[in-house]
Motif scaffolding. Structure first.
Motif, short mmCIF file in Angstrom:
data_model
loop_
_atom_site.label_atom_id
_atom_site.label_comp_id
_atom_site.label_asym_id
_atom_site.label_seq_id
_atom_site.Cartn_x
_atom_site.Cartn_y
_atom_site.Cartn_z
N ARG A 91 0.66 3.41 -4.35
CA ARG A 91 1.86 3.59 -5.17
C ARG A 91 2.36 5.02 -5.07
NH1 ARG A 91 3.09 5.18 -10.39
NH2 ARG A 91 4.90 4.14 -11.32
N ASN A 92 1.46 5.97 -5.19
CA ASN A 92 1.84 7.38 -5.08
C ASN A 92 2.33 7.71 -3.68
OD1 ASN A 92 1.20 7.87 -7.73
ND2 ASN A 92 -0.82 8.72 -7.30
N MET A 93 1.74 7.04 -2.68
CA MET A 93 2.15 7.29 -1.30
C MET A 93 3.58 6.84 -1.08
SD MET A 93 0.33 5.95 2.20
CE MET A 93 0.74 4.26 1.84
N ARG A 94 3.95 5.71 -1.69
CA ARG A 94 5.33 5.24 -1.54
C ARG A 94 6.31 6.16 -2.25
NH1 ARG A 94 2.84 0.09 -2.12
NH2 ARG A 94 3.25 0.11 -4.37
N LEU A 95 5.87 6.76 -3.38
CA LEU A 95 6.75 7.66 -4.11
C LEU A 95 6.94 8.99 -3.39
CD1 LEU A 95 5.45 7.06 -7.75
CD2 LEU A 95 7.57 6.20 -6.72
N ASN A 96 5.98 9.35 -2.57
CA ASN A 96 6.04 10.60 -1.84
C ASN A 96 6.67 10.35 -0.48
OD1 ASN A 96 5.70 13.04 -0.61
ND2 ASN A 96 3.49 13.18 -1.00
N SER A 97 7.87 10.84 -0.26
CA SER A 97 8.58 10.57 0.99
C SER A 97 7.95 11.28 2.17
CB SER A 97 10.05 11.03 0.85
OG SER A 97 10.10 12.42 0.53
N ASN A 98 7.15 12.31 1.93
CA ASN A 98 6.52 13.04 3.03
C ASN A 98 5.22 12.39 3.51
OD1 ASN A 98 8.50 15.07 2.98
ND2 ASN A 98 7.44 16.14 1.32
N ALA A 99 4.69 11.46 2.72
CA ALA A 99 3.43 10.81 3.10
C ALA A 99 3.69 9.73 4.13
CB ALA A 99 2.76 10.20 1.88
N LYS A 100 2.74 9.54 5.01
CA LYS A 100 2.85 8.50 6.03
C LYS A 100 2.38 7.17 5.48
CE LYS A 100 2.21 11.54 10.02
NZ LYS A 100 1.40 11.82 11.21
N ALA A 101 3.16 6.14 5.72
CA ALA A 101 2.77 4.81 5.25
C ALA A 101 1.67 4.24 6.14
CB ALA A 101 3.99 3.89 5.27
N LEU A 102 0.93 3.33 5.57
CA LEU A 102 -0.08 2.64 6.37
C LEU A 102 0.61 1.87 7.50
CD1 LEU A 102 -2.38 1.05 3.65
CD2 LEU A 102 -3.07 2.73 5.35
N ASP A 103 0.03 1.95 8.70
CA ASP A 103 0.66 1.22 9.79
C ASP A 103 0.40 -0.28 9.62
OD1 ASP A 103 -1.88 0.54 10.89
OD2 ASP A 103 -1.95 2.47 11.91
N LYS A 104 1.07 -1.08 10.45
CA LYS A 104 1.07 -2.53 10.30
C LYS A 104 -0.34 -3.12 10.43
CE LYS A 104 3.44 -6.64 12.06
NZ LYS A 104 4.43 -7.14 13.07
N ALA A 105 -1.10 -2.63 11.38
CA ALA A 105 -2.45 -3.16 11.62
C ALA A 105 -3.36 -2.91 10.42
CB ALA A 105 -3.05 -2.53 12.88
N LYS A 106 -3.30 -1.70 9.86
CA LYS A 106 -4.15 -1.37 8.71
C LYS A 106 -3.76 -2.20 7.49
CE LYS A 106 -5.22 3.37 10.15
NZ LYS A 106 -5.03 4.80 9.87
N LYS A 107 -2.46 -2.43 7.32
CA LYS A 107 -2.00 -3.25 6.20
C LYS A 107 -2.56 -4.67 6.33
CE LYS A 107 2.37 -1.05 4.89
NZ LYS A 107 3.84 -1.22 4.86
N LYS A 108 -2.51 -5.23 7.55
CA LYS A 108 -2.98 -6.59 7.76
C LYS A 108 -4.47 -6.72 7.47
CE LYS A 108 0.37 -8.48 11.05
NZ LYS A 108 0.55 -9.09 12.39
N VAL A 109 -5.25 -5.74 7.93
CA VAL A 109 -6.69 -5.78 7.69
C VAL A 109 -6.98 -5.68 6.20
CG1 VAL A 109 -8.89 -4.62 8.09
CG2 VAL A 109 -7.27 -4.87 9.96
N THR A 110 -6.28 -4.77 5.52
CA THR A 110 -6.47 -4.60 4.08
C THR A 110 -6.14 -5.88 3.32
OG1 THR A 110 -5.95 -2.24 4.27
CG2 THR A 110 -5.84 -3.22 2.08
N ILE A 111 -5.03 -6.52 3.70
CA ILE A 111 -4.63 -7.77 3.05
C ILE A 111 -5.66 -8.86 3.32
CG2 ILE A 111 -2.92 -9.64 3.09
CD1 ILE A 111 -0.79 -7.47 3.59
N MET A 112 -6.17 -8.93 4.56
CA MET A 112 -7.16 -9.94 4.91
C MET A 112 -8.43 -9.78 4.07
SD MET A 112 -9.11 -10.73 8.50
CE MET A 112 -10.14 -9.27 8.31
N VAL A 113 -8.92 -8.54 3.96
CA VAL A 113 -10.12 -8.28 3.16
C VAL A 113 -9.88 -8.67 1.71
CG1 VAL A 113 -11.65 -6.47 2.28
CG2 VAL A 113 -10.96 -6.46 4.69
N PHE A 114 -8.70 -8.35 1.19
CA PHE A 114 -8.38 -8.67 -0.20
C PHE A 114 -8.37 -10.19 -0.42
CE2 PHE A 114 -5.30 -9.71 -3.53
CZ PHE A 114 -5.82 -8.98 -4.60
N ILE A 115 -7.79 -10.95 0.50
CA ILE A 115 -7.72 -12.40 0.35
C ILE A 115 -9.10 -13.04 0.48
CG2 ILE A 115 -6.83 -14.53 1.39
CD1 ILE A 115 -4.27 -13.04 2.03
#
Length: 335
Positions: A239-263
């Motif tokens: 959440r803080n990362m999205r609010l900070n425009s200078n922070a780099k967002a998680l790339d697509k692959a990392k997001k997918k892995v994180t979502i998979m682990v969560f599910i």
């Protein structure tokens, strides 16, 4: 010594005055055989359900193990933990036919040693899934934290994941040792047949409650609390990362892995939470045994068994690399 059968799912013979227990839990309440048709339905239905879980789980988890070991691109840190999770589930489904046989025979014909092995594997399955998912959650949190801070993780290697997985195996084995010690074959005083279960010393009630609290704390409360804290912190960071425009967002692959682990985690909790909630009910209430309660008890047990065959389907649906590797494995190519 008092005997509590916790693994097998044999049903009582009519006119026997026996203790009914919930498989895996050791829950005991007085049971009078007054609902013969209901027991017969369970006697027929349970082997079918267990057989489906066994066939699907053994096939799916073996496929996951094969893919990770054979496909070079699958050798990642997350997949190392998934590999060990699949091995633990495969081991459980591999011995499930013995439980089916015991259920159909209504007695234990396999001897003392195999009784200890089966009960140990059964209890290992209770702890292994949640502990490997806890490790995967810790790994996901560290990945998100490093990404937010734009830092590298030189210590996060495939070799390190192997060492951590080995440590988890050792930890769970140590946790299960008390159940192995008390496991054994005994003669049921009500029908004279051999059973495989836990032989708890007197006072049985105290030992029973202790074993349930032991399983609840080590197999649910501590790991689930850890996971909830990690994911809360992870969401806060994102959440803080999205609010900070200078922070780099998680790339697509990392997001997918994180979502998979969560599910995968969510499905695990869905399958295991009723089992652990039943522990709280068993410790705090004295419910009268009814056909509905008996059916619910076996449903809860079957749901926990089912978790061992669901993960391969989640990997296939949520991970493109798994899906592609599965397809290649199923292709028949000429030599």
């Amino acid at each position: 010594m008092e005997n509590v059968s916790v693994h097998s799912a044999e049903l009582p013979a009519c006119n026997d005055s026996v203790d009914f227990y919930s498989p895996r839990s050791g829950n005991r309440t007085d049971l009078n055989c007054t609902h013969t048709s209901g027991y017969y339905d369970l006697y027929v239905i349970l082997p079918v359900i267990y057989s489906i879980i066994c066939a699907v789980g053994l096939t799916g988890n073996t496929a996951v193990i094969y893919v990770i070991l054979k496909a070079p691109k699958m050798k990642t840190v997350t997949n190392m933990f998934i590999l060990n999770l699949a091995i633990a589930d495969d081991l459980f489904t591999l011995v499930l036919p013995i439980s089916i046989a015991e259920h159909l025979l209504s007695y234990w014909p396999f001897g003392e040693v195999l009784c200890k092995v089966i009960l140990s594997i059964d209890h290992y399955n209770i702890f292994s899934s949640i502990y490997f998912l806890t490790v995967m959650s810790i790994d996901r949190y560290l990945v998100v934290l490093a990404t937010v801070r734009s830092k590298r993780m030189p210590y996060r290697t495939y070799r390190a994941a192997k060492i951590i997985s080995f440590c988890v195996w050792i930890l769970v084995i140590l946790i299960v040792i008390p159940f192995t010690v008390f496991a054994g074959v005994y003669v049921n005083p009500f029908d004279g047949r051999k059973r495989c279960g836990l032989s708890l010393p007197n006072p049985e009630t105290l030992w029973f409650r202790t074993s349930r609290i032991y399983t609840l704390i080590l197999g649910f409360a501590i790991p689930v609390s850890t996971i909830c804290i990690l994911y809360t912190m992870m969401l806060y960071r994102l959440r803080n990362m999205r609010l900070n425009s200078n922070a780099k967002a998680l790339d697509k692959a990392k997001k997918k892995v994180t979502i998979m682990v969560f599910i995968v985690l969510a499905v695990c909790l869905f399958c295991w939470t009723p089992f652990h909630l039943s522990t709280i009910v068993a410790l705090t209430t004295d419910l009268k045994t009814t056909p509905l309660l008996i059916g619910l008890s076996y449903f809860i047990t079957s749901l926990s068994y089912a978790n061992s065959c669901l993960n391969p389907f989640l990997y296939a649906f949520l991970d493109d690399s798994f899906r592609k590797a599965f397809k290649k494995m199923l292709e028949c190519r000429p030599a």
